[in-house]
Design an enzyme around this catalytic site. Sequence first.
Site, PDB file in Angstrom:
ATOM      1  N   ARG A 129      -3.713 -28.085  -6.771  1.00  0.00           N
ATOM      2  CA  ARG A 129      -3.635 -29.389  -6.105  1.00  0.00           C
ATOM      3  C   ARG A 129      -3.909 -30.507  -7.101  1.00  0.00           C
ATOM      4  NH1 ARG A 129      -6.363 -33.900  -5.597  1.00  0.00           N
ATOM      5  NH2 ARG A 129      -8.271 -32.684  -5.433  1.00  0.00           N
ATOM      6  N   ASP A 130      -5.135 -30.639  -7.542  1.00  0.00           N
ATOM      7  CA  ASP A 130      -5.532 -31.715  -8.449  1.00  0.00           C
ATOM      8  C   ASP A 130      -4.740 -31.657  -9.750  1.00  0.00           C
ATOM      9  OD1 ASP A 130      -8.725 -32.772  -9.927  1.00  0.00           O
ATOM     10  OD2 ASP A 130      -6.960 -33.895  -9.340  1.00  0.00           O
ATOM     11  N   HIS A 159     -17.436 -31.811 -10.232  1.00  0.00           N
ATOM     12  CA  HIS A 159     -16.015 -31.800 -10.584  1.00  0.00           C
ATOM     13  C   HIS A 159     -15.875 -32.730 -11.788  1.00  0.00           C
ATOM     14  CE1 HIS A 159     -11.652 -31.876  -9.025  1.00  0.00           C
ATOM     15  NE2 HIS A 159     -11.646 -32.562 -10.141  1.00  0.00           N
ATOM     16  N   HIS A 196     -14.340 -34.268 -15.273  1.00  0.00           N
ATOM     17  CA  HIS A 196     -13.109 -34.447 -16.035  1.00  0.00           C
ATOM     18  C   HIS A 196     -13.443 -34.487 -17.513  1.00  0.00           C
ATOM     19  CE1 HIS A 196      -9.753 -35.667 -13.066  1.00  0.00           C
ATOM     20  NE2 HIS A 196     -10.539 -34.766 -12.555  1.00  0.00           N
ATOM     21  N   CYS A 232      -4.963 -37.514 -16.806  1.00  0.00           N
ATOM     22  CA  CYS A 232      -5.770 -38.598 -16.270  1.00  0.00           C
ATOM     23  C   CYS A 232      -4.837 -39.756 -15.937  1.00  0.00           C
ATOM     24  CB  CYS A 232      -6.814 -39.030 -17.294  1.00  0.00           C
ATOM     25  SG  CYS A 232      -7.866 -40.351 -16.702  1.00  0.00           S
ATOM     26  N   ASN A 281      -8.852 -32.282 -15.975  1.00  0.00           N
ATOM     27  CA  ASN A 281      -9.878 -31.376 -15.472  1.00  0.00           C
ATOM     28  C   ASN A 281     -10.462 -30.461 -16.531  1.00  0.00           C
ATOM     29  OD1 ASN A 281      -9.906 -31.842 -12.500  1.00  0.00           O
ATOM     30  ND2 ASN A 281      -7.744 -31.294 -12.694  1.00  0.00           N
TER      31      ASN A 281
END
Lengths: 254, 289
Positions: free
Chosen positions: B41-42, B197, B199, B230, B239
Amino acid sequence: LHCFQPYVSGFSVCLAGSVACIHWETSQLSGLPEFVKIVEVGPRDGLQNEKVVIVPTDIKIELINRLSQTGLSVIEVTSFVSSRWVPQMADHTEVMKGIRQYPGVRYPVLTPNLQGFHRAVAAGATEISVFGAASESFSKKNINCSIEESMGKFEEVVKSARHMNIPARGYVSCALGCPYEGIITPQKVTEVSKRLYSMGCYEISLGDTIGVGTPGSMKRMLESVMKEIPLGALAVHCHDTYGQALANILTALQ
Amino acid sequence: MAAMTKALPRRLVGLASLRAVSTSSMDTLPKRVKIVEVGPRDGLQNEKMADQAEVLKGIQKFPGVTYPVLTPNLKGFEAAVAAGAKEVSIFGAASELFTKKNINCSMEESFQRFDAILKAAQSANISVRGYVSCVLGCPYEGKISPAKVAEVTKKLYSMGCYEISLGDTIGVGTPGIMKDMLSAVMQEVPPAALAVHCHDTYGQALANTLMALQMGVSVVDSSVAGLGGCPYAQGASGNLATEDLVYMLEGLGIHTGVNLQKLLEAGNFICQALNRKTSSKVAQATCKL
């Protein structure tokens, strides 16, 4: 704790120890040092491994001069090793002579043996480094002799250096793993570090040469080494091969 | 710790007890860490997301694996349930400006939308995971106060989210800031209900994650092959790569249940399909062998 003079390390650790107590009270919640000395090894360790092209001398000099203006206090310039082994560092004398030595910045160079040491001094070096390993196989493959033989060579270099009031830094490779032997015991790292420290190296840089270490193995290794060598004389050199470098460094700082 | 104290030279004894404070942080690491894989997803979000229903219907659902989906509003929630979703996620932020720019409403309005979803989810026995963006900094507002993050996290938790994932959306955080933020949040929400989470935009992700683990968090979001760039920094990484996370956790003896080899293969598959290089250092190192 980290703003020490290399020759008076014993004294400065004591002095720094009491000063550090005050600093530690404020930073004990974070368990982190107030100041970290960064040793910039790009021009030597970094460029040494660039395979695609031999970096021209003037580019090396320009890089070092630019780094000198960033506020870094220690920049490792080059390696006085035979060009047969490390072609990237063949221009060591020219680079050493060509850089502008900024006040307040130190410019150590690698000197694997007495011959390299004398050349380094002739070229104007005022600080040197010797490179040992915690792995017998790595020592043999990398510098073509056993750990014991290498210590003998380093002792000659470090003794000569101290005679001339030149500080010597010691490196220990494979501190968290060896490409040939695999696992390296913390005890072995401690043994080699202690050898270098007692022969007169003011600081020992513990290197995770192939970047296989993780915070747990870093902690175990440091706990062992710290039993024999004062904290103020230790540095870490982490490779990011597996993306662990910053996490391992954070652990070392803690 | 006692053995260490005795071994130190006398002049450093004064520091021994203080050092015990810092090294004990390694003793507080969890024994197991749940990894929430957000790659599909992300990570793939940059590609069009129009095929959600087909993807959800098309995947093979393995036992013991949960397949949460993002549902920003009631309509999305209903579509997700129709497609077979058993768990949904809602995305809040600790920044008013970010909320406006990202989901086109105020924070207060977003909470109203989430409340509607949570109520519907409760009736349908569907778990809801909450996300809080910008917990360590915002691309528009800059610094974000830990108190604000705690407030938003508490709101989502009390609305019914079983877990809140705290996201350093633009990767600007560093271990100290992570620690301060978590200290504030943990006063309001139990650590077991928290996830991080991080980055890797500034290369800080793993160090920040380690700090979170030391603080008691035992759930970490990461993305296979470090998928997902990003949107705020062209060309920057996104990520934390799951492979790099698993490598660290395995080295620490922390149980994850994840097979690194199979993970590497999955990462290799998607990178080939997307014609892009992996962002995982472990994958890069392994390929060379």
